[in-house]
Design a protein around this motif. Structure first.
Motif, PDB file in Angstrom:
ATOM      1  N   GLN B  59      32.874  71.288  -8.203  1.00 17.10           N
ATOM      2  CA  GLN B  59      33.922  71.141  -9.217  1.00 17.10           C
ATOM      3  C   GLN B  59      35.271  70.935  -8.511  1.00 17.10           C
ATOM      4  OE1 GLN B  59      34.843  74.748 -11.480  1.00 17.10           O
ATOM      5  NE2 GLN B  59      35.228  73.529 -13.319  1.00 17.10           N
ATOM      6  N   ARG B  61      38.984  71.323  -7.719  1.00 16.12           N
ATOM      7  CA  ARG B  61      40.021  72.337  -7.937  1.00 16.12           C
ATOM      8  C   ARG B  61      41.151  71.741  -8.775  1.00 16.12           C
ATOM      9  NH1 ARG B  61      43.861  75.465  -3.678  1.00 16.12           N
ATOM     10  NH2 ARG B  61      44.343  73.363  -3.015  1.00 16.12           N
ATOM     11  N   THR B  63      41.859  70.118 -11.567  1.00 17.46           N
ATOM     12  CA  THR B  63      41.428  69.364 -12.753  1.00 17.46           C
ATOM     13  C   THR B  63      40.158  69.939 -13.369  1.00 17.46           C
ATOM     14  OG1 THR B  63      40.006  67.817 -11.554  1.00 17.46           O
ATOM     15  CG2 THR B  63      42.338  67.239 -11.727  1.00 17.46           C
ATOM     16  N   LYS B  64      39.382  70.643 -12.544  1.00 13.92           N
ATOM     17  CA  LYS B  64      38.123  71.264 -12.981  1.00 13.92           C
ATOM     18  C   LYS B  64      37.058  70.254 -13.417  1.00 13.92           C
ATOM     19  CE  LYS B  64      39.927  75.849 -14.006  1.00 13.92           C
ATOM     20  NZ  LYS B  64      39.937  76.973 -14.959  1.00 13.92           N
TER      21      LYS B  64
END
Lengths: 150, 150
Positions: B59, B61, B63-64
């Motif tokens: 994933q 970091r 913006t997820k």
């Protein structure tokens, strides 16, 4: 429908499913009208494990938290796409599993995406309460193996 | 190190790894000093597939975005934790794979979490360029099976 019965049967998934529904009757569908089978154009794109599964990542809409990872067979995906209730296949129990059916911690499915390899799904969901059986919001809350550098 | 050689050997993973490193020499480590084996307390918590793997979700970091899903064996996880360069195990090629080693599309690992079942990792990374081999930002960009309701 007893998913175990479906798994034990032979033949194409949609025929197995129809046969099981016919044998088990409408009550086995747990009150939801799910008809037909997984869209053949989608089914043709899936690259399944030897036991017929694809990986599914559930992500909360908006916050984009990764909530959990589970598995789906064709039937679980078909039900997820048609009911918008996240439905998985439990490898340990060998049966379909509607997320939150007993706990109430359901996942309403807004979007489903398939990855480039055809072996992983991304579900964008609205999670009711915690996704994790421990009560945590996500299945990744409890254990940090490597911490951020600040 | 030829990971294939490691997979083909027998015995505990850390002993296999050390033996392979000894046999292959430092060049096999591709210039990075990775010593020791996966922390035994972590290794004891992993629930691996029959072929010794756990699932890993990467994933981005901030913006997820969910970038991709891949697999790790103990060695890949050890290298990921100690180098902060995401390293996976390729099931098709049966060898370790440092993400971006040939493409330059590396993943710098900020955080690693283990899920409640011990069979899935969540990596929070900084992805250089696209994560997907197609050039897309994520492996889930290209194919929407179920669209949002607006």
């Amino acid at each position: 429908m007893g998913a175990g019965a479906v798994r034990a049967a032979v033949g194409p998934a949609h025929l197995r499913r129809r046969a099981a529904e016919h044998a088990a009757g409408p009550a086995a569908l747990r009150g939801r009208a799910v008809t037909g089978a997984l869209d053949p154009t989608i089914a043709a794109r899936l690259k399944r494990t030897p036991d017929g599964l694809v990986c599914a990542v559930a992500q909360q809409r908006g916050t984009k938290e990764v909530l959990m990872v589970a598995w789906m067979d064709d039937e679980a995906l078909h039900r997820t796409l048609t009911t918008r209730r996240a439905t998985y296949y439990s490898r340990s129990r060998r049966q379909l599993w509607v997320k939150g059916e007993t706990s109430g911690h359901t996942q309403y499915v807004h979007e489903v995406r398939l990855d480039c390899d055809g072996d992983t799904l991304l579900l964008v969901v609205d999670q009711v309460d915690g996704a994790c059986h421990t009560g945590d919001r996500t299945c990744f809350d409890a254990s940090v193996l490597l911490a951020g550098e600040g």
